[in-house]
Scaffold this motif. Sequence first.
Motif, PDB file in Angstrom:
ATOM      1  N   LEU A  18      17.563  12.719  23.942  1.00 26.01           N
ATOM      2  CA  LEU A  18      19.183  12.775  23.326  1.00 26.01           C
ATOM      3  C   LEU A  18      19.497  11.783  22.381  1.00 26.01           C
ATOM      4  CD1 LEU A  18      20.952  13.721  26.758  1.00 26.01           C
ATOM      5  CD2 LEU A  18      20.842  15.113  24.682  1.00 26.01           C
ATOM      6  N   ARG A  19      18.907  10.515  22.623  1.00 30.04           N
ATOM      7  CA  ARG A  19      19.281   9.289  21.910  1.00 30.04           C
ATOM      8  C   ARG A  19      18.678   9.394  20.356  1.00 30.04           C
ATOM      9  NH1 ARG A  19      18.715   6.486  26.632  1.00 30.04           N
ATOM     10  NH2 ARG A  19      16.716   5.818  26.029  1.00 30.04           N
ATOM     11  N   SER A  20      17.510  10.120  20.260  1.00 27.14           N
ATOM     12  CA  SER A  20      16.974  10.093  19.212  1.00 27.14           C
ATOM     13  C   SER A  20      17.603  11.263  18.183  1.00 27.14           C
ATOM     14  CB  SER A  20      15.429  10.734  19.369  1.00 27.14           C
ATOM     15  OG  SER A  20      15.445  12.200  19.734  1.00 27.14           O
ATOM     16  N   MET A  21      18.619  12.071  18.430  1.00 32.05           N
ATOM     17  CA  MET A  21      19.225  12.999  17.641  1.00 32.05           C
ATOM     18  C   MET A  21      20.612  12.448  17.567  1.00 32.05           C
ATOM     19  SD  MET A  21      18.499  16.489  19.833  1.00 32.05           S
ATOM     20  CE  MET A  21      18.931  16.180  21.415  1.00 32.05           C
ATOM     21  N   LEU A  26       9.338  20.611  20.744  1.00 34.75           N
ATOM     22  CA  LEU A  26      10.438  19.625  20.887  1.00 34.75           C
ATOM     23  C   LEU A  26      10.605  18.938  19.501  1.00 34.75           C
ATOM     24  CD1 LEU A  26       8.500  18.198  24.122  1.00 34.75           C
ATOM     25  CD2 LEU A  26      11.015  18.998  24.094  1.00 34.75           C
ATOM     26  N   ALA A  27      10.025  18.636  18.668  1.00 36.84           N
ATOM     27  CA  ALA A  27      10.156  18.142  17.464  1.00 36.84           C
ATOM     28  C   ALA A  27      11.151  18.788  16.606  1.00 36.84           C
ATOM     29  CB  ALA A  27       8.624  17.888  16.559  1.00 36.84           C
ATOM     30  N   ARG A  28      11.122  20.414  16.608  1.00 40.10           N
ATOM     31  CA  ARG A  28      11.826  21.215  15.890  1.00 40.10           C
ATOM     32  C   ARG A  28      13.230  21.174  16.688  1.00 40.10           C
ATOM     33  NH1 ARG A  28      10.404  26.268  13.169  1.00 40.10           N
ATOM     34  NH2 ARG A  28      12.656  25.881  12.424  1.00 40.10           N
ATOM     35  N   ALA A  29      13.334  21.142  17.951  1.00 43.18           N
ATOM     36  CA  ALA A  29      14.559  20.958  18.482  1.00 43.18           C
ATOM     37  C   ALA A  29      15.558  19.505  18.084  1.00 43.18           C
ATOM     38  CB  ALA A  29      14.470  21.158  20.055  1.00 43.18           C
ATOM     39  N   GLY A  71      18.754  19.585  16.667  1.00 43.06           N
ATOM     40  CA  GLY A  71      19.974  18.529  17.154  1.00 43.06           C
ATOM     41  C   GLY A  71      20.604  17.690  16.461  1.00 43.06           C
ATOM     42  N   ALA A  72      19.569  17.096  15.672  1.00 41.98           N
ATOM     43  CA  ALA A  72      20.171  15.839  14.832  1.00 41.98           C
ATOM     44  C   ALA A  72      20.954  16.324  13.656  1.00 41.98           C
ATOM     45  CB  ALA A  72      18.820  15.198  14.358  1.00 41.98           C
TER      46      ALA A  72
END
Length: 139
Positions: free
Chosen positions: A85-88, A33-36, A40-41
Amino acid sequence: MRRLLLGLLLLPMACAEAPPLDAARPAARPRMLARAADIGALVRAAMVCGRSLPVSAQDRAARLETAALALRQEEAGTEGRDAFLRSMEPPAFTSRQGSRDRRAWCSAREAEIARLEAMLAGPEGEALTAEAERLAPPE
């Protein structure tokens, strides 16, 4: 007779459901999840900065994100998925900040975007995508 008894004793074990993948590898889901999220960012940064990624890199990034979104949805519901999603999201550059701030922001990420492109195009990207899809819940 002994074989029959042994078979009957082993039958429940053979019929038992396999443990979930994340039970066997407890750190795999959070790490993926962290890598994704990082990937994504950077994909979004590339778009904001006008840098096009090859279709194969975009495809792998999309597959990673799809798997990660399914995991977040399963773990934390819609709110968790939306927060992921918002984190990216890249910063919202206002007209006041202008193109100078955007150029500086993009310049600071150029090397990371280039590494991302190379990683996604190579065996590491292929392996990461396969792992993410294995960890994702079934549709």
